[in-house]
Motif scaffolding. Structure first.
Motif, mmCIF file in Angstrom:
data_model
loop_
_atom_site.group_PDB
_atom_site.id
_atom_site.type_symbol
_atom_site.label_atom_id
_atom_site.label_comp_id
_atom_site.label_asym_id
_atom_site.label_seq_id
_atom_site.Cartn_x
_atom_site.Cartn_y
_atom_site.Cartn_z
ATOM 1 N N ILE A 125 21.380 33.866 52.415
ATOM 2 C CA ILE A 125 22.249 32.965 53.169
ATOM 3 C C ILE A 125 23.183 32.165 52.270
ATOM 4 C CG2 ILE A 125 20.762 32.757 55.181
ATOM 5 C CD1 ILE A 125 19.666 30.202 54.047
ATOM 6 N N SER A 126 22.865 32.050 50.995
ATOM 7 C CA SER A 126 23.738 31.303 50.088
ATOM 8 C C SER A 126 25.083 32.006 49.911
ATOM 9 C CB SER A 126 23.073 31.126 48.721
ATOM 10 O OG SER A 126 21.931 30.314 48.821
ATOM 11 N N ASN A 127 25.100 33.336 49.988
ATOM 12 C CA ASN A 127 26.318 34.089 49.720
ATOM 13 C C ASN A 127 26.881 34.765 50.964
ATOM 14 O OD1 ASN A 127 26.376 33.621 46.829
ATOM 15 N ND2 ASN A 127 24.582 34.956 46.724
ATOM 16 N N ASN A 128 26.354 34.403 52.139
ATOM 17 C CA ASN A 128 26.830 35.061 53.352
ATOM 18 C C ASN A 128 27.172 34.068 54.459
ATOM 19 O OD1 ASN A 128 26.545 38.129 53.010
ATOM 20 N ND2 ASN A 128 24.600 37.372 52.218
ATOM 21 N N GLN A 129 27.622 32.881 54.072
ATOM 22 C CA GLN A 129 28.070 31.899 55.051
ATOM 23 C C GLN A 129 29.570 32.057 55.288
ATOM 24 O OE1 GLN A 129 25.821 29.599 56.598
ATOM 25 N NE2 GLN A 129 24.421 31.042 55.662
ATOM 26 N N ASP A 223 13.432 18.843 48.507
ATOM 27 C CA ASP A 223 13.800 17.858 47.484
ATOM 28 C C ASP A 223 14.781 18.385 46.440
ATOM 29 O OD1 ASP A 223 12.066 15.979 48.646
ATOM 30 O OD2 ASP A 223 10.363 16.780 47.523
ATOM 31 N N SER A 224 15.417 19.506 46.728
ATOM 32 C CA SER A 224 16.441 20.044 45.824
ATOM 33 C C SER A 224 17.726 20.293 46.608
ATOM 34 C CB SER A 224 15.973 21.343 45.169
ATOM 35 O OG SER A 224 14.835 21.125 44.360
ATOM 36 N N THR A 225 18.845 20.334 45.891
ATOM 37 C CA THR A 225 20.145 20.579 46.522
ATOM 38 C C THR A 225 20.708 21.904 46.016
ATOM 39 O OG1 THR A 225 20.599 18.214 46.687
ATOM 40 C CG2 THR A 225 22.483 19.696 46.859
ATOM 41 N N TYR A 226 21.172 22.737 46.952
ATOM 42 C CA TYR A 226 21.723 24.045 46.608
ATOM 43 C C TYR A 226 23.176 24.100 47.065
ATOM 44 C CZ TYR A 226 16.797 25.037 46.003
ATOM 45 O OH TYR A 226 15.490 24.976 45.586
ATOM 46 N N ASP A 227 24.034 24.608 46.180
ATOM 47 C CA ASP A 227 25.463 24.693 46.465
ATOM 48 C C ASP A 227 25.864 26.151 46.684
ATOM 49 O OD1 ASP A 227 26.911 21.855 45.338
ATOM 50 O OD2 ASP A 227 24.890 22.300 44.628
ATOM 51 N N PHE A 228 26.742 26.385 47.658
ATOM 52 C CA PHE A 228 27.285 27.732 47.815
ATOM 53 C C PHE A 228 28.678 27.669 48.443
ATOM 54 C CE2 PHE A 228 24.411 26.910 51.383
ATOM 55 C CZ PHE A 228 25.211 27.159 52.481
ATOM 56 N N LYS A 229 29.466 28.698 48.169
ATOM 57 C CA LYS A 229 30.832 28.788 48.681
ATOM 58 C C LYS A 229 30.854 29.719 49.896
ATOM 59 C CE LYS A 229 32.789 28.600 44.004
ATOM 60 N NZ LYS A 229 33.613 29.336 43.016
ATOM 61 N N PRO A 230 31.223 29.220 51.057
ATOM 62 C CA PRO A 230 31.326 30.111 52.222
ATOM 63 C C PRO A 230 32.597 30.952 52.172
ATOM 64 C CG PRO A 230 31.989 27.892 52.815
ATOM 65 C CD PRO A 230 31.508 27.822 51.387
ATOM 66 N N TYR A 231 32.541 32.124 52.812
ATOM 67 C CA TYR A 231 33.750 32.919 52.992
ATOM 68 C C TYR A 231 34.670 32.213 53.985
ATOM 69 C CZ TYR A 231 31.469 36.804 50.610
ATOM 70 O OH TYR A 231 30.847 37.590 49.675
ATOM 71 N N LEU A 232 35.965 32.292 53.748
ATOM 72 C CA LEU A 232 36.938 31.618 54.608
ATOM 73 C C LEU A 232 37.644 32.612 55.510
ATOM 74 C CD1 LEU A 232 38.566 29.172 52.011
ATOM 75 C CD2 LEU A 232 36.551 28.809 53.443
ATOM 76 N N THR A 233 37.860 32.202 56.755
ATOM 77 C CA THR A 233 38.550 33.041 57.731
ATOM 78 C C THR A 233 39.471 32.164 58.565
ATOM 79 O OG1 THR A 233 36.651 34.534 57.891
ATOM 80 C CG2 THR A 233 38.281 34.660 59.652
ATOM 81 N N PHE A 234 40.718 32.613 58.765
ATOM 82 C CA PHE A 234 41.604 31.925 59.695
ATOM 83 C C PHE A 234 41.192 32.292 61.114
ATOM 84 C CE2 PHE A 234 45.101 31.921 56.302
ATOM 85 C CZ PHE A 234 44.874 30.597 55.995
ATOM 86 N N ILE A 251 50.255 28.885 52.357
ATOM 87 C CA ILE A 251 48.804 28.756 52.262
ATOM 88 C C ILE A 251 48.208 30.147 52.463
ATOM 89 C CG2 ILE A 251 46.739 27.660 53.178
ATOM 90 C CD1 ILE A 251 48.486 25.411 54.200
ATOM 91 N N SER A 252 47.663 30.698 51.392
ATOM 92 C CA SER A 252 47.097 32.040 51.458
ATOM 93 C C SER A 252 45.596 31.986 51.246
ATOM 94 C CB SER A 252 47.757 32.954 50.417
ATOM 95 O OG SER A 252 47.633 32.425 49.112
ATOM 96 N N LEU A 253 44.908 32.939 51.839
ATOM 97 C CA LEU A 253 43.455 32.969 51.827
ATOM 98 C C LEU A 253 42.969 34.185 51.065
ATOM 99 C CD1 LEU A 253 41.243 32.332 54.937
ATOM 100 C CD2 LEU A 253 40.883 34.381 53.581
ATOM 101 N N ASN A 254 41.989 33.973 50.180
ATOM 102 C CA ASN A 254 41.406 35.072 49.423
ATOM 103 C C ASN A 254 39.895 34.854 49.338
ATOM 104 O OD1 ASN A 254 40.585 37.017 47.615
ATOM 105 N ND2 ASN A 254 42.290 36.703 46.213
ATOM 106 N N LYS A 255 39.160 35.500 50.225
ATOM 107 C CA LYS A 255 37.697 35.426 50.298
ATOM 108 C C LYS A 255 37.207 33.987 50.456
ATOM 109 C CE LYS A 255 36.705 39.776 47.971
ATOM 110 N NZ LYS A 255 36.020 40.453 46.831
ATOM 111 N N ASN A 256 36.902 33.302 49.373
ATOM 112 C CA ASN A 256 36.315 31.962 49.533
ATOM 113 C C ASN A 256 37.169 30.845 48.949
ATOM 114 O OD1 ASN A 256 35.896 32.492 46.858
ATOM 115 N ND2 ASN A 256 33.673 32.613 46.981
ATOM 116 N N TYR A 257 38.452 31.083 48.749
ATOM 117 C CA TYR A 257 39.313 29.986 48.326
ATOM 118 C C TYR A 257 40.701 30.095 48.948
ATOM 119 C CZ TYR A 257 41.512 33.090 44.846
ATOM 120 O OH TYR A 257 42.189 34.122 44.229
#
Length: 395
Positions: A125-129, A223-234, A251-257
């Motif tokens: 789930i960290s890499n598939n949001q 008690d821990s914090t996990y960071d992940f980058k979601p995929y972006l969709t218009f 403004i252009s979109l490329n996967k997660n940025y």
């Protein structure tokens, strides 16, 4: 029983009566023919899905319904659910959740990412949001983004935006907090299955500033914090492409940025092949428009394997206007291929194809821009001047 499943289910009134589930259970019980396994299992899976979609979650017999659905799914191999082509991913995972008596858990991988585990199914789930951008508004000093994210995680997650002003490096990084978060969960059969957050974020911008940014989801677990980058969709209601051009911002979109850069009112794509005798006059006719070239016009020059000095001429103009002119070079593949290649670099609100042996009247772009903006037309046609004859230009 199969006849009941397919031809008489309206008479069974399966949308309201749990007796239809009993019919499916009976069908599963007598199935001892190896060759019918796949067929019968998929019948059961599809009909359970239909039942879920048509059942009121306020049904007072919901606990009994859970038991019957779990009974139906218990002996069905996970592969039949995952390989079923008529189900979307969300409902597949939900059926697995019911199959495993509503039990799910998370664990941390060696690479410090979170994995959802349901029975013998695992989902990173960290890499598939996925995060959906619903609307973008731009003014002179601010970009406002409305978006939402839906996650299998519970509500113990927050969102922030990371802004890079120097080609995705750690230099000149700023963190922008997300405002106005509202929550509305996704319920299936009365079970809170996914967690949805809607939010707004304001990104300050400077004149002619170009930068990258991505969203960072911070999830608190044990008690821990996990960071992940979601995929972006218009969101499709916003745009069906991966680029938005508003108020001279691209403004252009490329996967997660997202990449925010200067936009233009016009992008002119010119496919070029051995036209050194005309090319200077063609390009000059664009640079010398009454509509300010540097502010309004992007010029994309695609050399299609010229054997003369066409490519050299293009590069000389690019040196003079590096912010406006893109030069591409390819093996000789024809005008259509060259134009399509050029379209990949467009940052203009309106796009025009111009031949390399044609030129525009000095006021052409300004006149066309005024007509387009005033009439809100999808298509504008006018004359253009050619070195040899008159033809039509379409924008």
């Amino acid at each position: 029983l199969i006849n009941d499943c397919f031809y008489n289910k309206n008479n069974l009134n399966f949308k309201k009566e749990e007796s239809y589930l009993d019919t499916l259970i009976q069908l599963k019980t007598i199935n001892n023919n190896h060759y019918l396994d796949s067929y019968i299992n998929n019948v059961i899976i599809n009909e359970v899905n239909n039942f879920i979609n048509s059942t009121d979650s306020s049904n007072e017999n919901m606990s009994e319904i859970y038991k019957k659905i779990s009974n139906l799914l218990n002996d069905i191999d996970t592969k039949y659910i995952l390989e079923n082509q008529s189900l979307n991913k969300d409902i597949k995972i939900f059926l697995l959740y019911l199959k495993n008596n509503q039990e799910k858990k998370y664990f941390v991988n060696e690479n410090n990412t979170l994995t959802l585990n349901i029975g013998d199914y695992y989902e990173d789930i960290s890499n598939n949001q996925e995060l959906f951008i619903d609307n973008i508004e731009i003014n002179e000093d601010n970009i406002e983004i409305l978006a939402h994210i839906t996650s299998y995680l519970d509500n113990s997650f927050n969102i922030e935006l990371i802004k890079y002003s120097n080609n995705m490096t750690q230099e000149n990084t700023s963190i922008i907090d997300v405002d106005n978060i509202t929550e509305n969960n996704v319920d299936v059969l009365g079970i809170t299955w996914k967690f949805n957050k809607n939010f707004k974020i304001n990104i300050p911008i400077k004149e002619n500033e170009e930068f990258y940014c991505y969203f960072n989801v911070k999830y608190n677990y044990e008690d821990s914090t996990y960071d992940f980058k979601p995929y972006l969709t218009f969101n499709n209601n916003l745009i069906e492409d991966t680029q938005i051009i508003k108020h001279n911002k691209s403004i252009s979109l490329n996967k997660n940025y997202l990449k925010i850069s200067k936009g233009f009112n016009f992008s002119i794509v010119i496919a070029i092949y051995n036209t050194e005798d005309y090319l200077n006059e063609t390009i000059d006719s664009l640079i010398n428009q009454t509509l300010d070239f540097e502010e309004n016009v992007q010029l994309i020059l695609v050399d299609d394997g010229s054997e003369d000095k066409s490519l050299e001429i293009c590069k000389n103009y690019q040196k003079q206007y590096p912010g406006n002119i893109v030069v591409l070079s390819q093996e000789n593949s024809g005008q259509a291929t060259a134009r399509n290649n050029g379209l990949n670099y467009v940052k203009g609100k309106y796009v025009n194809f111009l031949d390399s042996d044609d030129y525009l009247d000095k006021a052409a772009l300004e006149s066309l821009y005024n007509v387009i903006e005033h009439s809100k037309s999808d298509l504008v046609i006018s004359e253009l001047n050619s070195f040899c004859l008159k033809i039509a230009i379409i924008i």
